[in-house]
Design a protein around this motif. Structure first.
Motif, short mmCIF file in Angstrom:
data_model
loop_
_atom_site.label_atom_id
_atom_site.label_comp_id
_atom_site.label_asym_id
_atom_site.label_seq_id
_atom_site.Cartn_x
_atom_site.Cartn_y
_atom_site.Cartn_z
N GLU A 153 0.88 -1.21 0.03
CA GLU A 153 -0.07 0.02 -0.07
C GLU A 153 0.81 1.34 0.07
O GLU A 153 0.59 2.32 -0.71
CB GLU A 153 -0.77 0.10 1.29
CG GLU A 153 -2.19 0.98 1.11
CD GLU A 153 -3.10 0.82 -0.05
OE1 GLU A 153 -3.12 1.82 -0.83
OE2 GLU A 153 -3.45 -0.22 -0.19
N ASN A 154 1.96 1.14 0.60
CA ASN A 154 2.92 2.53 0.90
C ASN A 154 3.75 2.69 -0.33
O ASN A 154 4.22 3.75 -0.50
CB ASN A 154 3.76 2.11 1.73
CG ASN A 154 3.06 2.27 3.41
OD1 ASN A 154 2.01 2.86 3.33
ND2 ASN A 154 3.52 1.97 4.47
N LYS A 200 2.26 3.10 -3.40
CA LYS A 200 1.27 3.64 -4.15
C LYS A 200 1.12 5.36 -4.00
O LYS A 200 1.37 5.88 -2.85
CB LYS A 200 -0.21 3.32 -3.93
CG LYS A 200 -0.38 1.78 -4.36
CD LYS A 200 -1.79 1.40 -3.98
CE LYS A 200 -2.15 -0.02 -4.24
NZ LYS A 200 -3.47 -0.54 -3.93
N GLU A 227 -1.47 8.55 -4.67
CA GLU A 227 -2.99 8.67 -5.06
C GLU A 227 -3.49 10.01 -4.77
O GLU A 227 -3.11 10.78 -3.95
CB GLU A 227 -3.80 7.63 -4.34
CG GLU A 227 -5.24 7.73 -4.48
CD GLU A 227 -5.93 6.44 -3.79
OE1 GLU A 227 -6.50 5.69 -4.50
OE2 GLU A 227 -5.81 6.56 -2.52
N LYS A 257 -1.80 11.50 -1.52
CA LYS A 257 -1.06 10.58 -0.79
C LYS A 257 0.06 10.17 -1.46
O LYS A 257 0.32 9.82 -2.26
CB LYS A 257 -2.02 9.13 -0.67
CG LYS A 257 -1.05 7.96 0.01
CD LYS A 257 -2.05 6.73 -0.25
CE LYS A 257 -1.48 5.60 0.05
NZ LYS A 257 -0.30 5.11 -0.40
N TYR A 314 -10.11 6.88 5.26
CA TYR A 314 -9.17 6.90 4.15
C TYR A 314 -7.79 6.45 5.12
O TYR A 314 -7.13 5.59 4.24
CB TYR A 314 -9.16 8.26 3.85
CG TYR A 314 -7.88 8.32 2.48
CD1 TYR A 314 -8.26 7.88 1.31
CD2 TYR A 314 -6.57 8.80 2.75
CE1 TYR A 314 -7.38 7.89 0.40
CE2 TYR A 314 -5.67 8.66 1.86
CZ TYR A 314 -6.24 8.41 0.46
OH TYR A 314 -5.20 8.32 -0.50
N SER A 346 -7.81 2.72 5.49
CA SER A 346 -7.78 1.91 4.45
C SER A 346 -6.66 1.93 3.62
O SER A 346 -6.24 0.88 3.03
CB SER A 346 -8.96 2.66 3.76
OG SER A 346 -8.97 1.84 2.33
N ARG A 347 -5.89 3.06 3.46
CA ARG A 347 -4.65 3.13 2.99
C ARG A 347 -3.28 3.07 3.54
O ARG A 347 -2.35 3.09 3.16
CB ARG A 347 -4.81 4.51 2.15
CG ARG A 347 -5.78 4.78 1.03
CD ARG A 347 -5.90 3.74 0.26
NE ARG A 347 -6.72 4.08 -1.03
CZ ARG A 347 -7.86 4.05 -1.06
NH1 ARG A 347 -8.55 2.88 -0.21
NH2 ARG A 347 -8.63 4.16 -2.09
#
Length: 592
Positions: free
Chosen positions: A515-516, A518, A520, A535, A561, A564-565
């Motif tokens: 996830e890290n 990405k 966004e 992000k 958020y 989730s991220r």
């Protein structure tokens, strides 16, 4: 636990798997009718006696219940069509079935409406300064009909799906001019709801403080619609929200209180009738407050337990739990997706799985005080451990202070529940003792201050905790293996637990790294304004135009958020309302 000795539990698991299969695959048409045919063939085969079928009977039964889950969930998928009236103002005739939480602008109700002979279920939004609606009238008013919107992004709460699981597909914003006419088709349930409505109004007329009134309505009458947001946050952050919600503890205490009174007047040889009358009373009470999941589960389990006792059979907790799940899900398979349903049953399973092993580490319970204290600690710990994975998955927060808060407050829960029930009974009978009101108000104010103090210990409160489905599954495996380590600590048992923990850490680390990596940029619609989030890795920045809504933005956008991220650090900045476009990495984002 040997699963082959728990046939009902295995069958309910197969039934639930069928529900989940239909939820994901959405079988319809020829494939659905094929499932019905296969189930009928299996049912006929089970009834046919032969050696081969005797050996495969367990498998066939599991398959039959799997198919039954598919079939029932298909028929419980609700849909109505008033699409021609959506986003229009229409004259609606409606009745209410349940009151919901009041907002800053509206009183909210669930109910059934009718437009030009087309029936539909809806959430009705009534202006806050309008009169309170009841259960004995039909109402007629102009209303703007809408449908709940799909969430913008995957981390947002799916309100539309939540309502649809309750067989509601529309929202109606009602005007102030509401006409009413008395109903002539009241059911016994409507009359019970109206009597409960009257008792709630009578509680409002007492001389107790507002917070005490709302607590009394919540703990006995399952009405938390007017509780202020600060009190709700205190109960959530302290881990004591189960105390306010009607649960198994409340039902058992009320059953015990009524049974205690009956055995004082009924001769010993008729003692079984005291049990039957007490069971009838808790079912009447459950109907009075509305059949919530935890209430229904508790009533069924208690009834099954005492039926075993009356039949002089050994009671079995898992049989009672499985039957409770069957009765609830057969009535409505959508109940399985209710968070309260899942947490309620997991708590009971956790107590069954971990309570006795944990209790062996405490000194011998040779008096009532020790038994109460030690059982409170182990039961609370068992239930919290069992529900922890889902709590993190759904709410992304946990407070270690909740363990201490439960140990301190739960031992007094029986006294509080009995006192609250007595106060409600007196109010419902029109009896208003000012001295008792003062004493009850004093006791509850102390309780609320204690809970507030626990909630204020922020150092032990953690939020924005990320948790995906695979992580939840591994944590449940860890909890399953934990019992054997508690029962007997040795290399074999502990190695399995350690391996499961290592697998969890590997999956969690991999999820964080994935996830890290990405970047966004998202445009979020919130009310009448838009905000932008950027992000990078495990950091995010949120740009908002209206700082007055900062707390709501934090609650409904930023925190969901971040969990989730898997965001570890975030900041909130402002931009001018005149800004209409944002350029980031050569891409243009429209804020209007």
């Amino acid at each position: 636990m040997k699963l082959h000795k728990q046939p009902l539990l295995l069958l309910v698991i197969c039934f639930i798997l069928g529900i989940l299969f239909q939820e994901k695959m959405v079988l319809a048409g020829i494939t659905f009718y094929l499932v019905i045919v296969i189930c009928l063939i299996i049912l006929a085969a089970i009834c046919f006696h032969s050696y081969f079928l005797h050996k495969t009977k367990a498998f066939l039964l599991g398959l039959l219940f799997f198919g039954a889950g598919i079939i029932l969930h298909y028929h419980n998928t609700f849909s109505s069509d008033v699409s021609s009236f959506v986003n229009k103002k229409e004259t609606v005739t409606f009745k209410i079935s349940q009151k919901l939480n009041t907002t800053e602008k509206y009183k909210k109700y669930e109910g059934a409406g009718q437009i030009e002979n087309i029936n539909f279920n809806s959430v009705f939004y009534v202006p806050k300064d309008s009169k309170e609606l009841d259960f004995v009238h039909y109402y007629k008013a102009d209303a703007y009909i809408t449908q709940p919107k799909e969430p913008q992004y995957d981390f947002q709460f799916e309100y539309k799906k939540y309502l649809k699981r309750k067989h509601i597909e529309y929202q109606a914003y009602v005007s102030k001019e509401i006409q009413s006419t008395e109903r002539d088709d009241l059911t016994p349930t409507d009359k019970l709801h109206q009597y409960r409505f009257k008792v709630l109004k009578d509680i409002d007329k007492t001389g107790m403080s507002d917070k005490t009134k709302e607590f009394l309505k919540g703990i006995i009458l399952a009405d938390r619609t007017e509780i202020d947001e600060g009190t709700v946050q205190d109960f959530n952050k302290s881990g004591m929200v189960h105390f306010l919600a009607i649960s198994g503890t409340h039902i058992v205490v009320i059953f015990g209180m009524f049974y205690f009174l009956l055995i004082r007047f009924i001769p010993l040889k008729f003692r079984k009738y005291a049990v039957i009358l007490s069971l009838a009373f808790i079912w009447l009470f459950a109907a009075f407050i509305g059949f919530g999941n935890s209430v229904l589960r508790s009533c069924i389990m208690l009834s099954v337990y005492f039926i075993f006792v009356l039949l002089q059979r050994k009671p079995d907790l898992l049989h009672s739990l499985a039957l409770s799940a069957f009765f609830i899900l057969i009535g409505d398979t959508q109940q399985f997706f209710d968070v309260g349903f899942q947490l309620s049953f997991l708590a009971v399973l956790g107590i069954y799985w971990l309570n006795q092993p944990l209790l062996k580490y405490f000194p011998k319970q040779d008096n009532y005080l020790k038994k109460l204290l030690f059982n409170t600690i182990t039961i609370s710990l068992s239930a919290q451990l069992a529900t922890l994975p889902l709590v993190l998955y759904y709410f992304h927060q946990f407070s270690f202070i909740s363990i201490i808060a439960n140990i301190v407050i739960v031992p007094f829960s029986e006294i509080i529940i009995v006192f609250s029930f007595l106060m409600t009974a007196l109010v419902s009978c029109g009896i208003d003792f000012e001295l008792m009101n003062v004493v009850y108000d004093f006791v509850i104010q102390i309780l609320l201050k204690m809970i507030h103090w626990f909630a204020e210990v922020d150092v032990l409160f953690f939020e924005n905790i990320p948790m995906n489905g695979l992580e939840v599954f591994i944590v449940f495996v860890v909890l399953y293996l934990l019992r054997s380590v508690i029962v007997k600590f040795n290399l074999k048992n502990s190695s399995g637990l350690i391996m499961a923990v290592i697998v969890f850490l590997i999956i969690r680390t991999g999820s964080n790294v994935f996830e890290n990596q990405k970047e966004e940029v998202l445009i979020h619609t919130f009310g009448k304004n838009n905000l932008i989030s950027i992000k990078r890795g495990d950091r995010a920045c949120f740009w908002i135009s209206d700082m007055e809504n900062k707390d709501k933005v934090l609650q409904f956008v930023v925190k969901p958020y971040c969990s989730s991220r898997r965001i570890h650090h975030f900041e909130i900045k402002t931009f001018s309302n005149s800004v209409q476009k944002v350029v980031f990495r050569n891409k243009i984002y429209d804020l209007k």
